[in-house]
Design a protein around this motif. Structure first.
Motif, PDB file in Angstrom:
ATOM      1  N   ALA A  96       0.785  -1.188  -0.032  1.00 22.52           N
ATOM      2  CA  ALA A  96      -0.086  -0.068   0.116  1.00 22.52           C
ATOM      3  C   ALA A  96       0.938   1.156  -0.025  1.00 22.52           C
ATOM      4  O   ALA A  96       1.924   1.233   0.575  1.00 22.52           O
ATOM      5  CB  ALA A  96      -1.037  -0.007   1.227  1.00 22.52           C
ATOM      6  N   PHE A  97       0.608   2.319  -0.826  1.00 20.37           N
ATOM      7  CA  PHE A  97       1.360   3.359  -0.867  1.00 20.37           C
ATOM      8  C   PHE A  97       0.225   4.624  -0.925  1.00 20.37           C
ATOM      9  O   PHE A  97      -0.750   4.551  -1.456  1.00 20.37           O
ATOM     10  CB  PHE A  97       2.200   3.577  -2.029  1.00 20.37           C
ATOM     11  N   ARG A  98       0.732   5.828  -0.447  1.00 16.28           N
ATOM     12  CA  ARG A  98      -0.188   7.112  -0.742  1.00 16.28           C
ATOM     13  C   ARG A  98       0.707   7.584  -2.067  1.00 16.28           C
ATOM     14  O   ARG A  98       1.510   7.496  -2.264  1.00 16.28           O
ATOM     15  CB  ARG A  98       0.137   7.910   0.588  1.00 16.28           C
ATOM     16  N   GLU A  99      -0.461   8.403  -2.506  1.00 15.49           N
ATOM     17  CA  GLU A  99      -0.222   9.261  -3.998  1.00 15.49           C
ATOM     18  C   GLU A  99      -0.499  10.563  -3.959  1.00 15.49           C
ATOM     19  O   GLU A  99      -1.787  10.602  -3.500  1.00 15.49           O
ATOM     20  CB  GLU A  99      -0.651   8.255  -4.992  1.00 15.49           C
ATOM     21  N   GLY A 100       0.481  11.303  -4.028  1.00 18.58           N
ATOM     22  CA  GLY A 100       0.061  12.885  -4.049  1.00 18.58           C
ATOM     23  C   GLY A 100      -0.283  13.015  -2.727  1.00 18.58           C
ATOM     24  O   GLY A 100      -1.061  14.257  -2.746  1.00 18.58           O
ATOM     25  N   GLY A 101       0.253  12.710  -1.601  1.00 20.79           N
ATOM     26  CA  GLY A 101      -0.009  12.916  -0.319  1.00 20.79           C
ATOM     27  C   GLY A 101      -1.431  12.325   0.443  1.00 20.79           C
ATOM     28  O   GLY A 101      -1.619  12.908   1.471  1.00 20.79           O
ATOM     29  N   SER A 127      -7.535   5.016  -0.786  1.00 23.38           N
ATOM     30  CA  SER A 127      -8.887   4.279  -0.309  1.00 23.38           C
ATOM     31  C   SER A 127      -8.794   4.525   1.246  1.00 23.38           C
ATOM     32  O   SER A 127      -7.955   4.810   1.595  1.00 23.38           O
ATOM     33  CB  SER A 127      -8.814   2.777  -0.679  1.00 23.38           C
ATOM     34  N   GLU A 128     -10.342   4.536   1.657  1.00 22.68           N
ATOM     35  CA  GLU A 128     -10.566   4.464   3.102  1.00 22.68           C
ATOM     36  C   GLU A 128      -9.814   3.450   3.941  1.00 22.68           C
ATOM     37  O   GLU A 128      -9.625   3.546   5.062  1.00 22.68           O
ATOM     38  CB  GLU A 128     -11.910   4.432   3.297  1.00 22.68           C
ATOM     39  N   SER A 129      -9.789   2.306   3.214  1.00 21.60           N
ATOM     40  CA  SER A 129      -9.170   1.014   3.728  1.00 21.60           C
ATOM     41  C   SER A 129      -7.704   1.167   3.981  1.00 21.60           C
ATOM     42  O   SER A 129      -7.423   0.724   5.163  1.00 21.60           O
ATOM     43  CB  SER A 129      -9.656   0.031   2.965  1.00 21.60           C
ATOM     44  N   PRO A 183      -4.842  -5.687  -6.957  1.00 21.61           N
ATOM     45  CA  PRO A 183      -6.028  -5.816  -6.124  1.00 21.61           C
ATOM     46  C   PRO A 183      -6.025  -5.219  -4.617  1.00 21.61           C
ATOM     47  O   PRO A 183      -4.881  -5.204  -3.968  1.00 21.61           O
ATOM     48  CB  PRO A 183      -6.192  -7.403  -6.063  1.00 21.61           C
ATOM     49  N   ALA A 184      -6.868  -5.087  -3.929  1.00 18.55           N
ATOM     50  CA  ALA A 184      -7.032  -4.493  -2.415  1.00 18.55           C
ATOM     51  C   ALA A 184      -6.430  -3.252  -2.431  1.00 18.55           C
ATOM     52  O   ALA A 184      -5.813  -2.971  -1.480  1.00 18.55           O
ATOM     53  CB  ALA A 184      -6.436  -5.728  -1.659  1.00 18.55           C
ATOM     54  N   ASN A 185      -6.354  -2.227  -3.261  1.00 22.94           N
ATOM     55  CA  ASN A 185      -5.724  -0.966  -3.366  1.00 22.94           C
ATOM     56  C   ASN A 185      -4.363  -1.133  -2.784  1.00 22.94           C
ATOM     57  O   ASN A 185      -3.575  -0.070  -2.494  1.00 22.94           O
ATOM     58  CB  ASN A 185      -6.467  -0.261  -2.097  1.00 22.94           C
ATOM     59  N   ASN A 186      -3.527  -1.899  -3.672  1.00 23.36           N
ATOM     60  CA  ASN A 186      -2.184  -2.108  -3.576  1.00 23.36           C
ATOM     61  C   ASN A 186      -1.535  -1.843  -4.921  1.00 23.36           C
ATOM     62  O   ASN A 186      -2.179  -1.848  -5.864  1.00 23.36           O
ATOM     63  CB  ASN A 186      -1.695  -3.471  -3.340  1.00 23.36           C
ATOM     64  N   LEU A 187      -0.224  -1.568  -4.896  1.00 22.28           N
ATOM     65  CA  LEU A 187       0.651  -1.137  -6.152  1.00 22.28           C
ATOM     66  C   LEU A 187       1.747  -2.108  -6.170  1.00 22.28           C
ATOM     67  O   LEU A 187       2.308  -2.507  -5.176  1.00 22.28           O
ATOM     68  CB  LEU A 187       1.292   0.286  -6.035  1.00 22.28           C
ATOM     69  N   GLY A 188       2.159  -2.302  -7.554  1.00 19.81           N
ATOM     70  CA  GLY A 188       3.623  -2.895  -7.440  1.00 19.81           C
ATOM     71  C   GLY A 188       4.267  -1.823  -8.247  1.00 19.81           C
ATOM     72  O   GLY A 188       3.900  -1.039  -9.461  1.00 19.81           O
ATOM     73  N   LEU A 189       5.550  -1.440  -7.703  1.00 20.47           N
ATOM     74  CA  LEU A 189       6.410  -0.783  -8.109  1.00 20.47           C
ATOM     75  C   LEU A 189       7.853  -1.095  -8.584  1.00 20.47           C
ATOM     76  O   LEU A 189       8.379  -2.073  -8.074  1.00 20.47           O
ATOM     77  CB  LEU A 189       6.658   0.599  -7.013  1.00 20.47           C
ATOM     78  N   VAL A 190       8.034  -0.742 -10.208  1.00 24.59           N
ATOM     79  CA  VAL A 190       9.381  -1.222 -10.346  1.00 24.59           C
ATOM     80  C   VAL A 190      10.385   0.038 -10.834  1.00 24.59           C
ATOM     81  O   VAL A 190       9.886   0.781 -11.199  1.00 24.59           O
ATOM     82  CB  VAL A 190       9.216  -1.989 -11.963  1.00 24.59           C
ATOM     83  N   PHE A 191      11.518  -0.191  -9.937  1.00 23.64           N
ATOM     84  CA  PHE A 191      12.749   0.447 -10.098  1.00 23.64           C
ATOM     85  C   PHE A 191      13.861  -0.279 -10.905  1.00 23.64           C
ATOM     86  O   PHE A 191      13.855  -1.258 -10.680  1.00 23.64           O
ATOM     87  CB  PHE A 191      13.273   1.112  -8.669  1.00 23.64           C
ATOM     88  N   ARG A 192      14.612   0.407 -11.750  1.00 28.89           N
ATOM     89  CA  ARG A 192      15.480  -0.008 -12.399  1.00 28.89           C
ATOM     90  C   ARG A 192      16.955   0.791 -12.218  1.00 28.89           C
ATOM     91  O   ARG A 192      17.009   1.817 -12.292  1.00 28.89           O
ATOM     92  CB  ARG A 192      15.302  -0.261 -13.975  1.00 28.89           C
ATOM     93  N   ARG A 193      17.982  -0.381 -12.001  1.00 31.20           N
ATOM     94  CA  ARG A 193      19.347   0.267 -12.081  1.00 31.20           C
ATOM     95  C   ARG A 193      19.813   0.126 -13.713  1.00 31.20           C
ATOM     96  O   ARG A 193      19.537  -0.684 -14.238  1.00 31.20           O
ATOM     97  CB  ARG A 193      20.139  -0.701 -11.482  1.00 31.20           C
TER      98      ARG A 193
END
Length: 211
Positions: A142-147, A151-153, A194-204
């Motif tokens: 779970a992450f916040r976006e734009g501060g 979601s409420e959950s 699903p469930a208001n989660n994110l997958g984030l990809v960072f690359r070297r």
């Protein structure tokens, strides 16, 4: 996917059965065809066993700082009988040195919000040291976006985490991306899961010199 009979030391996290297929779908798109995948904070070990079974051309290296979790990982791995899954390492993301020299990708599921910020800083430092040029760091949670919470959950989840430990909490995606960028890791992909989660990809970067 097959479920295996496991011993008493194998822990079970109910959320794994709900999110592992969605996470695997992203990993199929972003992981290399071959190489070593290091998982940070493997917890019960259910995720890494599922991924290792589904992606047998990759070598999977689980890790966790907690002995009980390492025993669980080992129990799940033994029951699965996979040859591409290494024994778990004792590894704390916040440590200045990790017990592995190189990985082609790093996977970290549900740690960033259930740990002090120093663990995320350490994760970024370790990824910059350990990732091969062109390698990826994949985060899930779970992450916040734009501060703002998405979601409420997630807002309720954040409040619960901070009540349990004031050093924990749902992080701002932008703050995490900035921490990665300071180590030369480029934020490449954001995937809604699903469930208001994110997958984030960072690359070297592929041109990166060895750390």
């Amino acid at each position: 996917m097959k479920d295996w009979d496991v011993g008493r030391e194998a822990l079970v996290a109910p959320a794994v059965a709900r999110n592992r297929a969605a996470i695997l779908g992203v990993l199929r798109d972003v992981l290399p065809e071959t190489g070593t995948i290091l998982e940070i904070a493997s917890g019960s070990g259910e995720h890494v066993v599922h991924f290792a079974a589904a992606l047998p051309a990759l070598t999977w290296q689980p890790s966790d700082p907690e002995p009980a979790y390492r025993r669980s990982i080992a129990a799940h791995a033994e029951a699965a009988g996979l040859t591409n899954l290494r024994p778990p390492l004792a590894l704390d993301a916040a440590d200045a040195a990790w017990p592995i020299a190189r990985a082609d990708a790093i996977l970290c599921i549900n740690m960033v919000h259930i740990a002090p910020w120093s663990a995320t800083e350490g994760l970024m430092d370790g990824a910059a040291r350990t990732l091969a040029p062109g390698g990826i760091l994949f985060l899930y949670g779970a992450f916040r976006e734009g501060g703002r919470h998405t979601s409420e959950s997630n807002a309720a989840f954040d409040a619960d985490l901070r009540a349990r430990d004031p050093r924990w909490g749902v992080r701002d995606l932008e703050t995490v991306a900035e921490a990665a960028a300071r180590r030369g890791l480029r934020h490449e992909t954001r995937v809604g899961l699903p469930a208001n989660n994110l997958g984030l990809v960072f690359r070297r970067p592929a041109s990166a010199a060895p750390a």
